[in-house]
Scaffold this active site. Structure first.
Site, mmCIF file in Angstrom:
data_model
loop_
_atom_site.group_PDB
_atom_site.id
_atom_site.type_symbol
_atom_site.label_atom_id
_atom_site.label_comp_id
_atom_site.label_asym_id
_atom_site.label_seq_id
_atom_site.Cartn_x
_atom_site.Cartn_y
_atom_site.Cartn_z
ATOM 1 N N GLY A 72 26.108 -26.811 -31.120
ATOM 2 C CA GLY A 72 25.207 -27.620 -31.923
ATOM 3 C C GLY A 72 25.139 -29.041 -31.394
ATOM 4 N N GLN A 74 26.078 -31.714 -32.702
ATOM 5 C CA GLN A 74 27.333 -32.427 -32.949
ATOM 6 C C GLN A 74 28.560 -31.578 -32.603
ATOM 7 O OE1 GLN A 74 27.883 -35.571 -33.550
ATOM 8 N NE2 GLN A 74 25.696 -36.032 -33.550
ATOM 9 N N SER A 75 28.427 -30.722 -31.615
ATOM 10 C CA SER A 75 29.518 -29.824 -31.219
ATOM 11 C C SER A 75 30.737 -30.581 -30.696
ATOM 12 C CB SER A 75 29.017 -28.861 -30.143
ATOM 13 O OG SER A 75 30.087 -28.175 -29.542
ATOM 14 N N ASN A 76 31.883 -30.355 -31.344
ATOM 15 C CA ASN A 76 33.152 -30.901 -30.850
ATOM 16 C C ASN A 76 33.512 -30.284 -29.501
ATOM 17 O OD1 ASN A 76 33.744 -32.409 -33.326
ATOM 18 N ND2 ASN A 76 34.098 -30.403 -34.244
ATOM 19 N N CYS A 78 31.463 -29.100 -27.171
ATOM 20 C CA CYS A 78 30.649 -29.637 -26.075
ATOM 21 C C CYS A 78 31.104 -31.031 -25.681
ATOM 22 C CB CYS A 78 29.174 -29.640 -26.476
ATOM 23 S SG CYS A 78 28.441 -27.987 -26.550
#
Length: 331
Positions: A72, A74-76, A78
């Protein structure tokens, strides 16, 4: 002796275990402890880096110079990929699920800061188009002489799960140091990699406690299927035969709330109250939902037979900033 894949050393380990004195007193149930996996690092904090220590090592061993992954906005996960790639001199390509209101904030801001290459796909088309998008990037990079390693969302696959196999080993050692035993280990359940690694470790080390996932997105059945798939992959890496049953997987799916990445007023209020109570920040996507669920279950008397519970804070602090306007500080 069991042989597992090698890893690189990036995370700050072991992470501490602390007792949540005030929350435990407030709920009047078992003693609640928290394992601070939010402190595995700063740029790559959280549970993702434990998994990436194994995934990135495999990528390096295969002579790959570029990482492609998914998540997403706001992916942690990524953000951790972007940070580790920058640290190790690798290129990173992030295929992100776009919503209608993208703000350069939180994890997305850090992705840009670390120099990640980003491609957005609309939410409605994401599941159908993400693989095709990755294949196009891979072909383009291959034609330029690059070798690509693809990591699934959350690094939740066979190799990544060894991060939490090692975490289980760490917890068992810390139990001995602290002189206590945890009847339950509770985590936020998302893509399944953290849970599968803990379960793998608990079977191999004959751990007597129970692992409970509190789902932040999927149904109980879907999560169980995910974990079984990951465990099947993990077993291919080790030198002993192991079998698993869905009956060994325990997940609560009644705290998904409004859906993945969406926070209810009650959840946000709980995150605020928890921060004031314990001086620890939970994130709205994962740990906030899970700790809220655990607290509700304790209040209902579900864990009345337990003496000690360990909650693993899997991190995600940067994800709270894009949602800062949703908090109500008027009271």
């Amino acid at each position: 002796m069991i042989e597992i894949p090698e890893k690189i050393e990036i995370a700050n380990l072991p992470t501490r275990i602390e007792k949540l004195e005030r929350l435990s007193d407030k709920l009047g149930g078992p003693s609640i402890y928290i394992k601070r996996d939010d402190q595995t690092g700063t740029e790559f904090s959280g549970n993702k880096i434990r998994k990436l220590e194994f995934s990135i090592k495999e990528a390096i061993d295969r002579k790959c110079d570029t990482i492609i992954t998914f998540g997403g906005v706001q992916s942690n996960h990524c953000r951790a990929i972007a940070a580790v790639s920058a640290k190790l001199g690798l290129k990173s390509y992030l295929i992100l699920r776009e919503n209608n209101d993208i703000k350069l904030d939180g994890n997305l801001f850090l992705d840009k800061l670390f120099g990640a290459n980003i491609e957005f796909i609309n939410c409605e088309n994401y599941e159908n188009e993400k693989t095709e998008a990755a294949d196009k990037i891979k072909e383009k990079l291959k034609s330029r002489g690059h070798k690509v390693y693809t990591i699934p969302s959350g690094a939740s696959n066979g190799i990544g799960s060894f991060g939490y196999y090692k975490a289980m080993q760490e917890i068992i050692f810390q139990e001995k140091e602290l002189g206590i035993h945890f009847d339950k280990i509770v985590i936020a359940a998302g893509s399944g990699g953290t849970y599968s690694g803990l379960l793998l470790g608990s079977k191999i080390f004959n751990y007597r406690g129970e692992i409970i996932g509190i789902s932040v997105s999927d149904s109980r059945e879907k999560f169980k299927n995910k974990v079984c798939e990951i465990l099947s992959e993990s077993v291919n890496y080790i030198n002993i035969p192991l079998s698993f049953s869905k009956d060994e997987i325990d997940v609560l799916d009644n705290y998904v709330g409004e859906g993945y990445g969406l926070s209810s007023r009650e959840e946000l209020k709980f995150i605020n109250e928890f921060a004031k109570l314990e001086g620890i920040i939970l994130d709205p996507v994962y740990t906030g939902k899970a700790m809220y669920g655990l607290s509700c279950e304790i209040a209902k008397g579900k864990f009345s037979d337990c003496k000690n519970i360990l909650f693993i804070n899997t991190g995600g602090i940067f994800g709270i900033f894009p949602q800062k306007y949703l908090f109500d500080f008027s009271n």
